[in-house]
Design a protein around this motif. Structure first.
Motif, short mmCIF file in Angstrom:
data_model
loop_
_atom_site.label_atom_id
_atom_site.label_comp_id
_atom_site.label_asym_id
_atom_site.label_seq_id
_atom_site.Cartn_x
_atom_site.Cartn_y
_atom_site.Cartn_z
N UNK A 21 -0.68 7.17 -6.97
CA UNK A 21 -0.75 7.50 -5.55
C UNK A 21 -0.30 8.94 -5.31
N UNK A 22 0.80 9.35 -5.97
CA UNK A 22 1.27 10.73 -5.85
C UNK A 22 0.21 11.70 -6.37
N UNK A 23 -0.43 11.34 -7.47
CA UNK A 23 -1.51 12.15 -8.03
C UNK A 23 -2.65 12.32 -7.02
N UNK A 24 -3.02 11.23 -6.35
CA UNK A 24 -4.09 11.29 -5.36
C UNK A 24 -3.69 12.16 -4.16
N UNK A 25 -2.42 12.06 -3.73
CA UNK A 25 -1.95 12.89 -2.62
C UNK A 25 -2.08 14.36 -2.96
N UNK A 26 -1.65 14.72 -4.17
CA UNK A 26 -1.69 16.13 -4.58
C UNK A 26 -3.11 16.63 -4.77
N UNK A 27 -4.04 15.71 -5.01
CA UNK A 27 -5.46 16.06 -5.12
C UNK A 27 -6.16 16.04 -3.76
N UNK A 28 -5.42 15.66 -2.71
CA UNK A 28 -5.99 15.65 -1.37
C UNK A 28 -6.48 14.30 -0.89
N UNK A 29 -6.23 13.24 -1.65
CA UNK A 29 -6.72 11.91 -1.28
C UNK A 29 -5.64 11.06 -0.64
N UNK A 30 -5.21 11.45 0.56
CA UNK A 30 -4.12 10.72 1.22
C UNK A 30 -4.52 9.31 1.61
N UNK A 54 -6.70 7.35 0.11
CA UNK A 54 -6.73 6.53 -1.10
C UNK A 54 -5.31 6.20 -1.55
N UNK A 55 -4.41 7.17 -1.44
CA UNK A 55 -3.01 6.94 -1.82
C UNK A 55 -2.38 5.86 -0.94
N UNK A 56 -2.70 5.89 0.34
CA UNK A 56 -2.13 4.90 1.26
C UNK A 56 -2.60 3.50 0.92
N UNK A 57 -3.86 3.36 0.52
CA UNK A 57 -4.37 2.06 0.10
C UNK A 57 -3.59 1.53 -1.10
N UNK A 58 -3.28 2.41 -2.03
CA UNK A 58 -2.52 2.01 -3.22
C UNK A 58 -1.08 1.63 -2.85
N UNK A 59 -0.44 2.45 -2.04
CA UNK A 59 0.97 2.23 -1.72
C UNK A 59 1.20 0.97 -0.90
N UNK A 60 0.23 0.64 -0.06
CA UNK A 60 0.39 -0.56 0.77
C UNK A 60 0.27 -1.86 -0.02
N UNK A 61 -0.10 -1.77 -1.30
CA UNK A 61 -0.26 -2.96 -2.12
C UNK A 61 0.93 -3.24 -3.04
N UNK A 62 1.94 -2.35 -3.02
CA UNK A 62 3.06 -2.53 -3.95
C UNK A 62 4.37 -2.56 -3.17
N UNK A 63 5.41 -3.22 -3.70
CA UNK A 63 6.71 -3.28 -3.01
C UNK A 63 7.34 -1.90 -2.89
N UNK A 64 8.14 -1.72 -1.84
CA UNK A 64 8.68 -0.39 -1.53
C UNK A 64 10.12 -0.19 -2.01
N UNK A 65 10.66 -1.17 -2.73
CA UNK A 65 12.10 -1.14 -3.01
C UNK A 65 12.45 -0.63 -4.41
N UNK A 66 11.61 0.22 -5.02
CA UNK A 66 11.96 0.85 -6.29
C UNK A 66 11.93 2.36 -6.13
N UNK A 67 12.67 3.07 -6.98
CA UNK A 67 12.81 4.52 -6.83
C UNK A 67 11.47 5.25 -6.90
N UNK A 68 10.66 4.87 -7.89
CA UNK A 68 9.38 5.54 -8.05
C UNK A 68 8.48 5.38 -6.86
N UNK A 69 8.49 4.18 -6.27
CA UNK A 69 7.65 3.91 -5.10
C UNK A 69 8.18 4.66 -3.89
N UNK A 70 9.48 4.72 -3.74
CA UNK A 70 10.07 5.45 -2.61
C UNK A 70 9.73 6.94 -2.70
#
Length: 486
Positions: free
Chosen positions: A84-93, A95-111
């Protein structure tokens, strides 16, 4: 190191010594089905930090979007977050949001991924809870202080100046004591911003000059930030020439930090009470966070008739331009992709767009792939450039350092209207199927497994996709299957 297996430890050593050509050579000659998720995550993170974004995408995409590609089927939330971070840096916000909404938010990498997302949209208020949570979870003292520094930057942007000031004083003391001059200067730069927003102009200038002394011969981008706020102090005191503003803008463009271009023009407009410039800045972008900032700092309201899907009015130069109500010549007719490219470039008349970010606007249903995405985008941009040039339209497609922007002739404004072009709704389930099967047939059971649908939900969803023409149904009865429409 070629063949079916690869020594990832040796490859990581090559990456850490910045020998990326060798890294890519070894990885692309290996069988990726034997890669382990943790090895891929570590190497992709190193690639991202070195701005080898296409290579990071090459590593991550099959693991995240096609789990069967991975022999051990280990797709961790952190691996998805890194992609998701890779997609953000490539301009695909999106697409990144679709990925992030599918995973839990309570780990350091996800945060970290969520913070990156909200920083990319300049929505710092929403980044704050993720930073606060990551600080609590972080065990490393240095990394914790870095997160606190980013949190202070959010506080400053959101106007929570007292909170920022208290933390920044202690952070400056910590970084100075441990001999981190760059981070000490960052802390002082933010303290300078706090003083500036509190109208303590002398204190702001004193603090910023102290930061500037620490940055001599160091990071050019961070030096630019300090220079920007010192210039704001000079504008306020009436000691600035237009040539100084132009020189700063030229330097900011060269370093690729277009947000600083906006900010210096914003303060130039605010402190000189230049309402025309403020209006031009407002309509130079569709980004909500920046428009809200202009309204909040200026106290102005703007005529919304100038913006919207069916009417963009804009100009490139901030001198001698004002939005016009009429198109400068008869309508030009573009293909859907040409119009999307023009519309995307028109969304921001200050910051140019990279080819990867334009790809995400042109093909919103796809994830960036380094092997074909850039070539697809170039073809559309070339057709658009040729059409504009052949018609003698007073707009030029400008290309510089791998990025594209629109340049409008002085005295003209441009209105884009295309009621036939609709905003495409991207469904994550459709993206998963397209990535996994492409032009291959698949069954309802495979849809249930991949998209985590129940039997009835899968049936209803497939029926809606068949009705819309996105998916084709092949055959009838128990033996029927489906295929992505070409």
């Amino acid at each position: 190191m070629s063949g079916k297996k690869i020594d990832f430890q040796a490859v990581e050593e090559l990456a850490r010594s910045n020998q990326w050509i060798q890294v890519e050579k070894h990885l692309k000659s290996a069988d990726r089905s034997f890669f382990l998720s943790n090895d891929v995550l570590n190497l992709a993170t190193l690639a991202r930090r070195a701005y080898r974004l296409s290579f990071a995408s090459y590593l991550l995409k099959p693991f995240v979007l096609d789990p069967e590609h991975n022999l051990r089927n280990e797709v961790s939330p952190n691996l998805v977050a890194e992609y998701a971070v890779n997609q953000i840096m490539l301009g695909g916000r999106k697409q990144a949001l679709l990925l992030l909404n599918k995973i839990p938010k309570d780990t350091k990498g996800v945060q970290f991924a969520w913070v990156t997302y909200y920083f990319s949209t300049h929505d710092y208020e929403k980044a704050i809870p993720f930073l606060e949570s990551s600080i609590v979870m972080e065990g490393d003292d240095y990394k914790q202080k870095l997160a606190e520094l980013n949190l202070c930057a959010c506080y400053v942007s959101c106007g929570e100046l007292q909170k920022a000031h208290e933390k920044l004083e202690s952070l400056y003391e910590y970084f100075s004591k441990n001999n981190y001059p760059l981070l000490s200067a960052n802390s002082l730069e933010l303290l300078g911003q706090v003083a500036l927003q509190q109208n303590q102009w002398s204190q702001a200038e004193k603090t910023l000059k102290k930061a500037q002394a620490l940055m001599v011969g160091k990071n050019k981008l961070y030096s630019l930030f300090i220079e920007k706020w010192l210039l704001v102090c000079k504008i306020r005191n009436g000691r600035t020439q237009v040539s100084e503003i132009e020189a700063f803008i030229g330097n900011a463009r060269k370093l690729g930090h277009f947000h600083s271009v906006r900010e210096i023009l914003l303060y130039w407009g605010l402190l000189r009470e230049d309402l025309v410039l403020l209006e031009k800045l407002y309509f130079s972008t569709k980004e909500k966070a920046y428009r809200d900032l202009i309204k909040r700092k200026s106290g102005l309201t703007f005529n919304q008739a100038y913006c919207g899907w069916n009417g963009h009015y804009f100009q490139h130069q901030f001198q001698n331009c004002y939005p016009l109500l009429n198109s400068p010549k008869d309508d030009l007719h573009f293909s859907e992709k040409e119009f999307l490219a023009l519309e995307s470039l028109a969304e921001d008349m200050i910051a140019p767009r990279s080819v990867s970010s334009l790809f995400h606007s042109l093909y919103p249903g796809e994830y960036f792939d380094p092997e074909y995405s850039i070539a697809k985008s170039y073809k559309v941009l070339q057709r658009l450039s040729n059409k504009i040039e052949n018609e003698g339209f007073p707009v030029r497609l400008k290309h510089s350092q791998g990025k594209y922007s629109l340049e409008v002739q002085e005295g003209f404004a441009l209105r884009l209207t295309n009621p036939d072009v609709k905003t495409l709704k991207v469904e994550p389930e459709f993206l998963q199927l397209k990535t996994r099967f492409d032009n291959k047939a698949f069954t309802r059971e495979e849809v249930m497994s991949l998209c985590h649908f129940s039997k009835s939900s899968a049936l209803r969803w497939l029926q809606s996709q068949v009705k819309s023409g996105k998916i084709l149904k092949i055959g009838q009865g128990p033996g029927s299957c489906y295929q992505i429409a070409s």
